[in-house]
Write a protein that holds these residues in place. Structure first.
Motif, mmCIF file in Angstrom:
data_model
loop_
_atom_site.group_PDB
_atom_site.id
_atom_site.type_symbol
_atom_site.label_atom_id
_atom_site.label_comp_id
_atom_site.label_asym_id
_atom_site.label_seq_id
_atom_site.Cartn_x
_atom_site.Cartn_y
_atom_site.Cartn_z
ATOM 1 N N ALA A 105 -3.145 0.262 -2.089
ATOM 2 C CA ALA A 105 -3.789 -0.627 -1.117
ATOM 3 C C ALA A 105 -3.320 -2.051 -1.383
ATOM 4 N N TRP A 106 -3.242 -2.847 -0.310
ATOM 5 C CA TRP A 106 -2.800 -4.240 -0.428
ATOM 6 C C TRP A 106 -3.969 -5.178 -0.171
ATOM 7 N N GLU A 107 -3.917 -6.345 -0.847
ATOM 8 C CA GLU A 107 -4.921 -7.386 -0.648
ATOM 9 C C GLU A 107 -4.211 -8.735 -0.575
ATOM 10 N N VAL A 108 -4.885 -9.704 0.035
ATOM 11 C CA VAL A 108 -4.343 -11.061 0.125
ATOM 12 C C VAL A 108 -5.399 -12.038 -0.364
ATOM 13 N N GLU A 118 3.628 -13.459 -5.508
ATOM 14 C CA GLU A 118 3.405 -14.817 -5.043
ATOM 15 C C GLU A 118 4.587 -15.275 -4.216
ATOM 16 N N THR A 119 4.320 -15.781 -3.023
ATOM 17 C CA THR A 119 5.375 -16.352 -2.204
ATOM 18 C C THR A 119 5.444 -17.851 -2.479
ATOM 19 N N LEU A 129 7.186 2.656 -6.079
ATOM 20 C CA LEU A 129 6.014 2.089 -5.426
ATOM 21 C C LEU A 129 6.460 1.086 -4.364
ATOM 22 N N PRO A 130 5.705 0.966 -3.252
ATOM 23 C CA PRO A 130 6.087 -0.006 -2.214
ATOM 24 C C PRO A 130 5.996 -1.436 -2.747
ATOM 25 N N GLU A 131 6.931 -2.278 -2.338
ATOM 26 C CA GLU A 131 6.987 -3.662 -2.797
ATOM 27 C C GLU A 131 6.649 -4.617 -1.656
ATOM 28 N N MET A 132 6.389 -5.882 -2.025
ATOM 29 C CA MET A 132 6.137 -6.926 -1.044
ATOM 30 C C MET A 132 7.444 -7.605 -0.660
ATOM 31 N N VAL A 133 7.735 -7.628 0.640
ATOM 32 C CA VAL A 133 8.920 -8.309 1.155
ATOM 33 C C VAL A 133 8.477 -9.171 2.325
ATOM 34 N N VAL A 134 8.682 -10.488 2.219
ATOM 35 C CA VAL A 134 8.267 -11.400 3.279
ATOM 36 C C VAL A 134 8.930 -10.999 4.595
ATOM 37 N N GLY A 135 8.093 -10.919 5.647
ATOM 38 C CA GLY A 135 8.585 -10.537 6.966
ATOM 39 C C GLY A 135 8.523 -9.057 7.245
ATOM 40 N N PHE A 164 -5.773 -6.264 3.039
ATOM 41 C CA PHE A 164 -4.672 -6.751 3.870
ATOM 42 C C PHE A 164 -3.874 -5.580 4.418
ATOM 43 N N SER A 165 -3.493 -5.710 5.685
ATOM 44 C CA SER A 165 -2.582 -4.768 6.315
ATOM 45 C C SER A 165 -1.858 -5.518 7.418
ATOM 46 N N GLY A 166 -0.567 -5.643 7.305
ATOM 47 C CA GLY A 166 0.176 -6.384 8.306
ATOM 48 C C GLY A 166 1.514 -6.843 7.770
ATOM 49 N N ILE A 167 2.001 -7.961 8.311
ATOM 50 C CA ILE A 167 3.306 -8.501 7.930
ATOM 51 C C ILE A 167 3.117 -9.524 6.818
ATOM 52 N N PHE A 168 3.894 -9.414 5.747
ATOM 53 C CA PHE A 168 3.818 -10.375 4.654
ATOM 54 C C PHE A 168 4.348 -11.732 5.111
ATOM 55 N N GLU A 169 3.612 -12.822 4.748
ATOM 56 C CA GLU A 169 3.969 -14.155 5.177
ATOM 57 C C GLU A 169 4.269 -15.044 3.972
ATOM 58 N N VAL A 170 5.063 -16.087 4.218
ATOM 59 C CA VAL A 170 5.326 -17.092 3.188
ATOM 60 C C VAL A 170 4.062 -17.918 2.958
ATOM 61 N N GLY A 171 3.870 -18.358 1.721
ATOM 62 C CA GLY A 171 2.739 -19.223 1.399
ATOM 63 C C GLY A 171 1.471 -18.481 1.050
ATOM 64 N N ARG A 172 1.527 -17.167 0.865
ATOM 65 C CA ARG A 172 0.345 -16.383 0.538
ATOM 66 C C ARG A 172 0.547 -15.699 -0.813
ATOM 67 N N VAL A 173 -0.569 -15.293 -1.408
ATOM 68 C CA VAL A 173 -0.540 -14.527 -2.651
ATOM 69 C C VAL A 173 -1.094 -13.137 -2.346
#
Length: 888
Positions: free
Chosen positions: A604-607, A675-676, A578-584, A618-627
């Motif tokens: 599907a992704w959510e923030v 969680e970032t 499964l796709p994972e969350m990677v900051v940036g 959510f659809s885009g680039i993962f950022e620091v400081g978000r869940v």
């Protein structure tokens, strides 16, 4: 010879009574009308009626209208999915023919969905045919390639693509810095350096097809956030190289002040001072509303009125706003409306109205058996000199009807034993007055809990049950269906239960069942009826059926349905890679189920949005400081199989996973929270005043945070009575010698999350693990007054000002990590409705928590721990049921 001939004639005459009547029927009487009507296709704008009569020599059919009509009888422009359409025809017999009163009308060979019209005393002279558009297919995935992108110096290229069942095209927009609005960029224009562009890609299905609600789309290999309806989908691609501003601070004192007698106008925007060197400007204008609720932007500030200062936040060149822009305003975190990358808006309120903090309604009495209730909105007396007016309306709850029913204007209703009634009170202030946020309402010699309070209106309800309320419904035994057996419509209930239950078996289409067949799913529907003198508690919305709590349909009597599949159980669901969350990195949604798997998988992704207090797509680039949260949904494709929560294993990368939201019938869903960088809250201490006999629950919600006030806010507090083994939601007056408890839901402030090992202390008692729902952003705690447990010993570590401990944050990131549950919460005006379910949910939390976290360990001593800064992204498997996004 003559005798023989006479005998034959006589025999023939004697046989006449025994011949079929149709032998002598008149061929000119029309007993059957056959018509063919062309089938409808969804998304077709060809709405002309195409029809033909089977026997034009005997009769003709003529459409009453030349186009199809919708369900309300209005002309349409296009056929949409899920809608029913109608067309009416007149039937005219040809010369020499008549239409039988019992004539049968068939459309496309069937009498289904055909309704005869015409006076009953005469032959049916026409009919109406109802039809649904035909669906050729549903589009759930689209991949667009070679879509033109922005390149400075290159010309704008229009994109158009025609697929097998859809078409796609794009439109380019440029953000005008002067007007702060997007303008269309024509084909052939040149992309300029330093400008902001947006490409909107539209997708429309071809005739006969619709777009899925869960449609996935990629543009040049990048996952897109899709705003879709069945007939159109939109995707935006933003090209912005400006420096993004994540947060700002505005001093309320810098805003202009409204002064009585001073004039205002929006002809010239008022500039607002911002810190020197700020990469943005602020300017705004004053406005108010007239008595007709028209916006007034010019005038003089007057006593008794309310004014709003609306201001624009515009970035300087080279900067842009983040979509989740945060604004600190007077020490409070606010979220301006981000109109586009260079403009955001916000407004403040200034009131010169007199605040009313208490209102009283006179002449109202509580209904008893025999009380006559008057229908319609009735005015109510208020004290002399009061600056408000009030009206009430009475409602009742008849079993079998659609929920609460208003007593109609001009009618009356006599309250009866066992009945349930509601009085709705609506209170409006006079001009120049407004309500306080905690206005107290007094009526019928008591204080009424306020359900909604706005500055210009106050709304509250009071319920009355004239019978003994039944607070628990239990069904003990239902004979389950067996292949080849006939349904048994008998159901057992506990002894001395003051209600009866009737059971009906149907298939999933609602048709009665005579014999159970294999590979089918059957529905058991139960209707609950209270005995005379008893009533079902209006807050009761679930019942216990064979040890399982099931939602009741309280809008259709008190009915509950349960599915019984007679199908093979799918033994396991396997998800790999499964796709994972990677900051940036960008969010990805591609996933493929194992080969030959009888199910489809979507991701599907959510923030998390602190402003909404819920997740959003959510659809885009993962950022620091978000869940972030990854949703995985599984759809069963084989109708001969079904999923069982108890017998279907859910495997993620070969390991069985317990963090399942839904796993039943033909659908399963699973989530994982990432969680970032955040600050962990390790300890919360709360003090709640003990309930006192005679005090109403609405007046006993004072909560004091001894530790944690700077990290959390109170979302809501719900009372229940009984211990943890017999929880019942309660809204009323406290009695003596009764156990009462509270369920508290909190909101973690921006930048903070709850540690998975956080200690919660209520009234000096350290809560056991199974009484804490450790949600990252909205934790909930259950506490019964007088409960025993580990007593917190006072020590210096209880002081939140002590230096933080060095305990590292939790790092358990395995798929098999403990499941964290959250109590379904209430938002805004729906708090009262949502709280109805709290009693049942709390009674299930102990089982859930124990299965999620294992045996609770006894805590001998705990030291106060300040929030610990998390310095690296951490993945946490955490279901969050308080999500406002539907995944059902």
């Amino acid at each position: 010879m003559k005798k023989k001939l006479l005998s034959l004639v006589l025999a023939a005459v004697l046989c006449i009574p025994f011949l079929p009547f149709s032998t002598f029927a008149d061929d000119t009487v029309i007993t059957e009308v056959n018509v063919t009507v062309s089938l409808l296709l969804v998304n077709s704008s060809d709405i002309a009626v195409v029809y033909a009569s089977a026997e034009p020599a005997k009769y003709t059919v003529t459409p009453i209208a030349q186009t199809w009509l919708d369900g309300g009888g209005y002309e349409i422009e296009c056929f949409y999915s899920g809608c029913e359409y109608q067309i009416g025809f007149n039937v005219t017999p040809a010369a020499g023919y008549t239409l039988s009163p019992d004539a049968v009308v068939k459309v496309n060979g069937s009498t289904e969905r055909v309704q005869l019209v015409g006076e009953s005393a005469s032959p049916a002279s026409g009919f109406v045919f109802f039809a649904f558009p035909e669906l050729l297919g549903e589009i759930d995935s689209i991949a667009l390639t070679e879509v033109p992108e922005m390149t400075v110096g290159e010309t704008v290229e229009t994109y158009y693509y025609e697929g097998e069942n859809f078409t796609a095209w794009d439109v380019w927009y440029q953000l005008d810095r002067e007007t702060k609005e997007y303008v269309v960029v024509e084909d052939g224009e040149t992309f300029l350096e330093g400008e902001i562009y947006c490409m909107t890609v539209s997708v429309a299905p071809k005739v006969g097809y619709i777009l899925s609600d869960y449609m996935n789309a990629t543009v040049n290999g990048v996952d897109m956030h899709v705003n879709a309806t069945p007939s159109l989908a939109l995707m935006n691609v933003l090209y912005n190289d400006k420096e993004t501003i994540q947060s700002i601070e505005i001093d309320p004192e810098a805003l202009p002040k409204a002064e009585i007698g001073k004039s205002f106008s929006d002809d010239t925007l008022i500039p607002v001072e911002v810190p020197v060197g700020s990469p943005y400007t602020v300017q705004g204008f004053w406005y108010c509303y007239s008595e007709d609720y028209e916006v007034v932007t010019e005038g003089t500030f007057e006593m008794g009125k309310v004014y709003y200062f609306s201001f624009w936040l515009d970035t300087l060149d080279g900067y842009s706003w983040s979509e989740s822009l945060e604004m600190t305003f007077g020490g409070v975190c606010e979220y301006p409306d981000v109109v586009n990358p260079i403009r955001a808006s916000f407004e403040t309120r200034t009131s010169f109205a007199t605040v009313l903090d208490e209102v009283e309604l006179l002449g109202l009495t509580k209904p008893v058996e025999g009380t006559v209730l008057t229908g319609g909105m009735q005015p109510v007396s208020v004290p002399s000199g009061a600056h408000y007016k009030a009206s009430v309306i009475w409602r009742y709850y008849p079993i079998g009807e659609q929920g609460w029913v208003d007593i109609a204007e001009g009618e009356t209703l006599t309250a009866s034993k066992g009945g349930k009634y509601m009085i709705v009170m609506v209170i409006d202030p006079e001009e120049g007055y407004e309500f306080a946020k905690k206005t107290v309402v007094k009526a019928m010699s008591e204080e009424i809990k306020v359900d909604y309070v706005g500055y210009e209106r106050l709304y509250c309800e009071r319920f009355f049950s004239l019978g003994t309320p039944i607070e628990r419904i239990e069904l003990t035994t239902v004979e389950k269906p067996k292949v080849g057996a006939a349904p048994v419509e008998e159901i057992k209930i506990p002894n001395n239960a003051h209600y009866s239950a009737s059971l009906v078996w149907t298939n999933v289409d609602g048709e009665p069942v005579t014999l159970f067949e294999a590979d089918q799913t059957y529905v058991a529907t139960v209707l609950i009826t209270p005995e005379d003198g008893y009533c079902l508690d209006y807050r009761l919305d679930t019942l216990l059926w064979d040890g399982e709590y099931i939602q009741m349909d309280t809008n259709n009597g008190y009915t509950v349905t349960k599915l019984f599949p007679l199908k093979d159980i799918l033994p396991e669901i396997r998800l790999e890679h499964l796709p994972e969350m990677v900051v940036g990195e960008p969010s990805l949604s591609d996933v493929a189920p194992p080969a030959d798997a009888p199910y489809a998988v979507s991701v599907a992704w959510e923030v998390w949005d602190d402003k909404l207090q819920s997740y959003k797509p959510f659809s885009g680039i993962f950022e620091v400081g978000r869940v972030y949260r990854r949703w995985v949904e599984v759809f069963l494709l084989d109708d001969s199989l079904y999923l069982s929560a108890k017998q279907t294993a859910f495997l993620v990368d070969g390991l069985e996973n317990d963090n399942i939201d839904v796993l039943e019938n033909n659908y399963a869903s699973y989530w994982k929270v990432y969680e970032t960088e955040h600050t962990y809250v390790e300890r919360i201490e709360i003090t709640v005043e003990e309930p006192k006999a005679g005090v109403h629950t609405s007046l006993a919600d004072d909560v004091t945070f001894t530790v944690g006030a700077e990290f959390v806010d109170l979302e809501y507090l719900v009372w229940f009575k009984g211990g943890f083994d017999n929880i019942q939601f309660y809204d009323g007056f406290f009695d003596e010698n009764v156990d009462y408890g509270i369920d508290i839901t909190l909101n973690m402030k921006q930048g903070y999350v709850l540690s998975k090992d956080a200690v919660v202390v209520i009234n000096g008692i350290i809560l056991p693990a199974d009484k804490i729902i450790r949600d990252l952003k909205q934790p909930s705690f259950a506490y019964v007054f007088g409960m025993t447990g580990v007593i917190e010993e006072p020590n210096s570590n209880s002081n939140p000002s002590n230096p933080p401990a060095t305990n590292p944050p939790p790092t358990d990131t395995e798929e098999g990590a403990p499941t964290l549950w959250i109590l379904l919460g209430a938002v805004g005006g729906a708090a009262v409705v949502a709280a109805v379910t709290v009693g049942i949910l709390l009674s299930r939390r102990k089982k859930r928590a124990s299965s999620a976290t294992g045996q609770a360990e006894e805590i001998d001593s705990v030291e106060a721990v300040e929030p610990v800064e998390n310095t690296a992204p951490v993945e946490v498997d955490t279901p969050e049921e308080n999500d406002q996004t539907d995944h059902e």
